[in-house]
Write an enzyme that holds these catalytic residues in place. Structure first.
Site, PDB file in Angstrom:
ATOM      1  N   SER A   1       0.784  -1.233   0.000  1.00 27.90           N
ATOM      2  CA  SER A   1       0.000   0.000   0.000  1.00 27.90           C
ATOM      3  C   SER A   1       0.815   1.282   0.000  1.00 27.90           C
ATOM      4  CB  SER A   1      -0.964   0.001   1.189  1.00 27.90           C
ATOM      5  OG  SER A   1      -2.047  -0.857   0.926  1.00 27.90           O
TER       6      SER A   1
ATOM      7  N   SER B   1     -10.242   1.507   2.868  1.00 28.58           N
ATOM      8  CA  SER B   1     -10.814   0.665   1.822  1.00 28.58           C
ATOM      9  C   SER B   1      -9.941   0.714   0.583  1.00 28.58           C
ATOM     10  CB  SER B   1     -12.234   1.116   1.470  1.00 28.58           C
ATOM     11  OG  SER B   1     -12.748   0.368   0.377  1.00 28.58           O
TER      12      SER B   1
END
Length: 388
Positions: free
Chosen positions: A98, A201
């Site tokens: 991420s 999310s």
């Protein structure tokens, strides 16, 4: 049991902050930047012992890049490939998970700087008909995780091709398109009304990547190379959207499930389920180069960087999240960056607000398979790099 592969926030920052004197997650307001009074040089002995302790405790390989002022060092411990007994080096390529989100947010904010996109634009404007209720979701809400959209990584059908029957990850070349990931997410009810709450999310950043493509008429990979990889000369960074292999030299990634077979090599897992939310491969030195360039104003205008650093409270995790950036406070130093988790790899990259202190680290074992001692050594290594 299904383990969410891309969640970085709680685990990464809790490892850095928990139980360490002067280490906290910042959750609101502005913080004064106070550089630690430390020597400009960075003795290898400050960080290396913790990397060695991690590999002694079963993490296959760990790499770190540490900078203080003009001085920097790159460190490593363990093996890049257990089967070949190949030593780990800072030049080995890894999946950064991420941390990709910071690249994605930066590129979208570059479009804002160029006047072609507004953070107040709706998802519907750029991706008509793709997201039910998309007219009520702003691009800003994608980047700071206040859209309320369901995270597709919690959809069992999406993740099934990447999992064994017992829920452990397996090597897979299955391809999931970004649109398929969004469709899976929107088959679930939203978590809340856009803008009314916060929830991490990955769906948000798949959509951000699709908006980038819609606004430019080029692929995510093309924009990434033109806007960041090329200008910053990040020779160790790639976006293998459909390719399961990682650029050589490759640091293999493992899951430490603790059975008789030993660490499970999951290096050649398809990255498609992470795409613009977590699909990059890189090196610790490239991670640091990007972070320093971003905070140093090389990639965005002062106004856009300020927006990127405008944080919202993340109640479920006790964190402060901006537009693809997290903010934490360690030893009185405000740090900006992100972490990343994909099967086989865990990473963090943070830089102080004044750009003087920086740490990037990657371990070649999925965070969901770590033990407490491995986590404590990881946080101690980061703490040693940042604090006096």
């Amino acid at each position: 049991m299904f383990v969410k592969p891309l969640v970085i926030i709680t685990a990464s920052l809790a490892l850095l902050g928990a139980g360490l004197p002067g280490a906290t997650a910042s959750t609101g307001g502005s913080l004064e930047q106070r550089a630690p009074e430390r020597a400009a040089s960075i003795p290898e002995s400050e960080v290396q012992p913790y990397l060695d302790a991690m590999t002694d405790e079963g993490i296959p390989g760990v790499v770190a890049h540490v900078r203080s002022g003009e001085d920097s060092i790159s460190l490593s411990s363990g093996a890049a490939d257990l089967a070949q007994a190949e030593a780990m080096t800072p030049g080995h390529k890894v999946r950064v998970g991420s941390y990709t989100k910071t690249f994605t947010a930066t590129m979208l904010l570059q479009l804002v700087d160029e006047g072609s996109v507004s953070l107040e634009d709706s998802v519907e404007k750029w991706l008509p008909g793709l997201v039910p209720g998309g007219e009520n979701i702003k691009l800003r809400q994608l980047l700071n995780h206040t859209s309320g959209l369901f995270d597709y990584t919690y959809d069992q059908a999406v993740m099934a091709p990447y999992l064994n029957p017992d829920g452990t990850f397996t090597v897979s070349n299955h391809y999931s398109s970004p649109t398929e990931l969004v469709n899976a997410a929107t088959s679930h009810a939203p978590n809340f009304t856009p803008g009314s709450d916060w929830s991490y999310s990955n769906t948000n950043y798949i959509l951000a990547g699709l908006v980038l493509e819609a606004a430019t008429g080029r692929t995510y990979a093309q924009e990434l190379h033109a806007r960041i990889i090329g200008p910053l000369n990040l020779k160790g960074t790639q976006f293998p959207e459909k390719r399961t292999s990682i650029q050589e030299p490759t640091a293999h990634g493992y899951q430490l499930y603790g059975d008789d077979s030993g660490p499970m090599d999951v290096t050649r897992m398809s990255p498609s389920f992470s795409w613009a939310a977590g699909g990059l491969t890189s090196t610790v030195e490239d991670m640091s180069r990007f972070g320093a360039a971003l905070v140093g104003g090389e990639l965005l205008s002062e106004a856009r960087l300020a927006e990127m650093k405008t944080v919202v409270s993340a109640p479920e995790d006790g964190l402060a999240y901006g537009l693809g950036l997290t903010r934490i406070d360690v030893c009185g130093v405000t740090l900006w960056g992100h972490g990343g988790d994909v099967p086989g790899y865990h990473s963090n990259s943070f830089v102080s607000g004044d750009g003087k202190i920086q740490i990037s680290m990657v371990a070649t074992a999925g965070l969901d398979t770590w033990n407490a001692e491995q986590g404590a050594n990881w946080s101690s290594a980061m703490h040693a790099a940042i604090c006096p």
